[in-house]
Design an enzyme around this catalytic site. Structure first.
Site, PDB file in Angstrom:
ATOM      1  N   ASP A 241      30.088  58.443  14.972  1.00  0.00           N
ATOM      2  CA  ASP A 241      30.758  59.721  14.698  1.00  0.00           C
ATOM      3  C   ASP A 241      29.863  60.933  14.933  1.00  0.00           C
ATOM      4  OD1 ASP A 241      32.989  58.208  13.910  1.00  0.00           O
ATOM      5  OD2 ASP A 241      32.206  58.038  11.867  1.00  0.00           O
TER       6      ASP A 241
ATOM      7  N   LYS B 150      30.409  61.911  20.099  1.00  0.00           N
ATOM      8  CA  LYS B 150      30.307  61.368  21.464  1.00  0.00           C
ATOM      9  C   LYS B 150      31.519  61.764  22.306  1.00  0.00           C
ATOM     10  CE  LYS B 150      30.058  57.275  19.603  1.00  0.00           C
ATOM     11  NZ  LYS B 150      29.862  57.609  18.185  1.00  0.00           N
TER      12      LYS B 150
ATOM     13  N   GLY C 209      36.500  55.752  17.001  1.00  0.00           N
ATOM     14  CA  GLY C 209      37.443  56.855  16.880  1.00  0.00           C
ATOM     15  C   GLY C 209      36.764  58.083  17.453  1.00  0.00           C
ATOM     16  N   HIS C 210      37.195  58.510  18.633  1.00  0.00           N
ATOM     17  CA  HIS C 210      36.553  59.633  19.313  1.00  0.00           C
ATOM     18  C   HIS C 210      37.530  60.800  19.393  1.00  0.00           C
ATOM     19  CE1 HIS C 210      33.836  56.490  21.502  1.00  0.00           C
ATOM     20  NE2 HIS C 210      33.658  56.512  20.203  1.00  0.00           N
TER      21      HIS C 210
ATOM     22  N   GLN D   4      30.339  53.613  18.488  1.00  0.00           N
ATOM     23  CA  GLN D   4      29.471  53.404  17.324  1.00  0.00           C
ATOM     24  C   GLN D   4      28.153  54.174  17.525  1.00  0.00           C
ATOM     25  OE1 GLN D   4      31.182  50.201  18.565  1.00  0.00           O
ATOM     26  NE2 GLN D   4      32.725  51.178  17.315  1.00  0.00           N
TER      27      GLN D   4
END
Ligand code: GDP
Ligand code: IMO
Ligand code: MG
Length: 448
Positions: free
Chosen positions: A16, A19, A43-44, A226
């Site tokens: 988080d 990225k 989750g991006h 990650q």
């Protein structure tokens, strides 16, 4: 004359770091973006103008209409999550269908893996890892145990036999954990055949595709999911994910040789966060921690869980720079520190009276470390949307210089807001190399 860029963008902390935003920003310098590990545990978030996207399986580059996107062999793919993501993008006018390539060697997450993840976490009780319960760990276990299903198997005559072998192992594990509602072989086969029909148009030998593209001089961006400290080998084991999220994973997870990767961009937050369990030396459980969480909107993109927050940890960041061979840093969320009176930066750990500058591998020891802080005066001025370093307050510059020195890597990008346009790019030969000499293309699409 500029060389083809083959650049890895990865998270340097516990995930988080931002990225998604950085990948989306620098995409105009590349033709292909490839994910190389993980699955829909990621989750991006990408924001530009008034648009907001949350991506889990598809690389963040998908939002650029000419980008080809690859899901590499190192990934674990849950087909329903992929179909849902494709549909939701099509609904908002982003059509990924003719430019998405899923590696036939990538592993599949089956319902048995999700059941195993849930049952294992429940059985661990207070010692649980705090996984995303998406079946990620069990799918990688099946891969290593050689009882996994690969995406290419959906179209194979050997599918039923492979599923049977998988079910023998997974079924025994599930019943040992007290799970009795296990899908039958017939059910699993029907499901996989169904998934296979929808997945078929996307399946490709992405290893060949990526290597050929590089030979033709096309730029490839490898999008990490990650963060380095969640890496199965180099992270805070066992409180990690089950793949190699560090730079080496880009080679094994795509089939592009390490010698063809030309640069590493490390995304790092101006403070530290972590979701899930495990030691966190700089964690703040006070008002400052609450401020970072609220101001930084530190709630998981995938699970909605509040993220644990703490000051910037340079011990961890130095280790991360070392194992990833980071060329330059993309420092994110500087604006989250804007209102603080004082800002701390951890330069070393104290363990039994001794100062440690290297990140320890022993988890029990890590759990007993105390942070050694340097304290900086806050700048109490908004940095949101700054476009050059000249726009930054003097105290922010002092903090950033100290951070660079402590980490031992230069800062090439500074993010001061979630949007594409809220980013400072610091031109340098290193950054120019990372983007294949196409800094101008990025600046043109950054907006201002
Ligand atoms: P990722 O998993 O590394 O892609 O990061 P996430 O998207 O899960 O979390 C980063 C969050 O911070 C997202 O909500 C982004 O929109 C947001 N974000 C990224 N960069 C910045 C920044 O510089 N400032 C602020 N305030 N938010 C940012
Ligand atoms: P992005 O790509 C933050 C964490 C989970 C848990 C551990 C293992 O958005 O940075 P898993 O489901 O992978 O077996 O969970 O890893 N985790 C993440 N934390 N960001 C992520 O992804 C994460 N993906 C997994 O919270 O502690
Ligand atoms: Mg995330």
């Amino acid at each position: 004359m500029t060389a083809t860029a083959s650049t890895v963008v990865l998270g340097m902390q516990w995930g988080d770091e931002g990225k998604g935003k950085i990948v989306d920003l620098i995409c105009p310098a590349f033709e292909i973006v490839a994910r190389f590990q993980g699955g829909h545990n990621a989750g991006h978030t990408v924001k530009f103008g008034d648009q907001h996207f949350a991506l889990h399986l598809l690389p963040s580059g998908i939002l650029h209409s000419t980008m080809q996107c690859v899901l590499g062999n190192g990934m674990v793919i849950y087909p329903p999550a992929l179909f849902e993501e494709i549909d939701s993008l099509v609904d908002v006018g982003v059509d990924p269908r003719d430019r998405l390539f899923v590696c036939d060697r990538a592993q599949v997450i089956l319902p048995t893996h999700v059941l195993l993840d849930q049952a294992r976490e429940a059985a661990r009780g207070a010692d649980r890892i705090g996984t995303t319960v998406r079946g990620i760990g069990p799918a990688y276990e099946s891969k290593a145990a050689r009882s996994g299903i690969r995406c290419g198997d959906f179209l194979s005559n050997g599918l039923r036999q492979r599923l049977e072998a998988h079910l023998t192992m997974a079924g025994a594990q599930l019943s040992a954990l007290g799970v009795d509602k296990v899908p039958s072989l017939d059910e699993l086969e029907a499901l996989c055949r169904d998934w296979g029909k929808r997945l078929a148009p996307y399946l490709a030998d992405t290893t060949v595709r990526l290597n050929r593209a590089l030979q033709k001089g096309h730029g490839v961006l490898f999008e990490g999911a990650q963060g380095a400290l969640l890496d199965i080998d180099h992270g805070t084991y066992p409180f990690v994910t089950s793949s190699n999220s560090t730079a080496g994973g880009a080679a094994t997870g795509t089939g592009v040789p390490p010698t063809h990767i030309t640069g590493i961009l490390g995304v790092i937050k101006a403070y530290t966060t972590r979701v899930g369990a495990g030691p966190f030396v700089c964690e703040l459980e006070d008002d400052d921690g609450e401020h970072l969480r609220r101001r930084g909107n530190e709630f998981g993109t995938t699970t909605g869980r509040p993220r644990r927050c703490g000051w910037f940890d340079a011990v961890l960041a130095r280790y991360s720079a070392l194992i990833n061979g980071v060329d330059t840093l993309a420092l994110t969320k500087l604006d989250v520190l804007d209102e603080l009176d004082e800002i701390k930066l951890c330069t070393a750990y104290r363990y039994r009276g001794e100062e440690l500058r290297d990140f320890p591998s022993d988890l029990e020891l890590l759990g007993q470390c105390e942070p050694v802080y340097r304290t900086f005066a806050g700048w109490k001025t908004s940095t949101v949307g700054s476009l050059t370093t000249d726009d930054l307050p003097e105290n922010a510059k002092i903090y950033l210089r100290a951070l660079e020195e402590e980490v031992g890597a230069p800062i090439g990008l500074i993010s001061t807001g979630p949007r594409r346009e809220e980013t400072i790019l610091i031109a340098s030969p290193v950054l120019d190399r990372l983007v294949g000499g196409r800094l101008e293309d990025i600046l043109a699409q950054r907006g201002s």
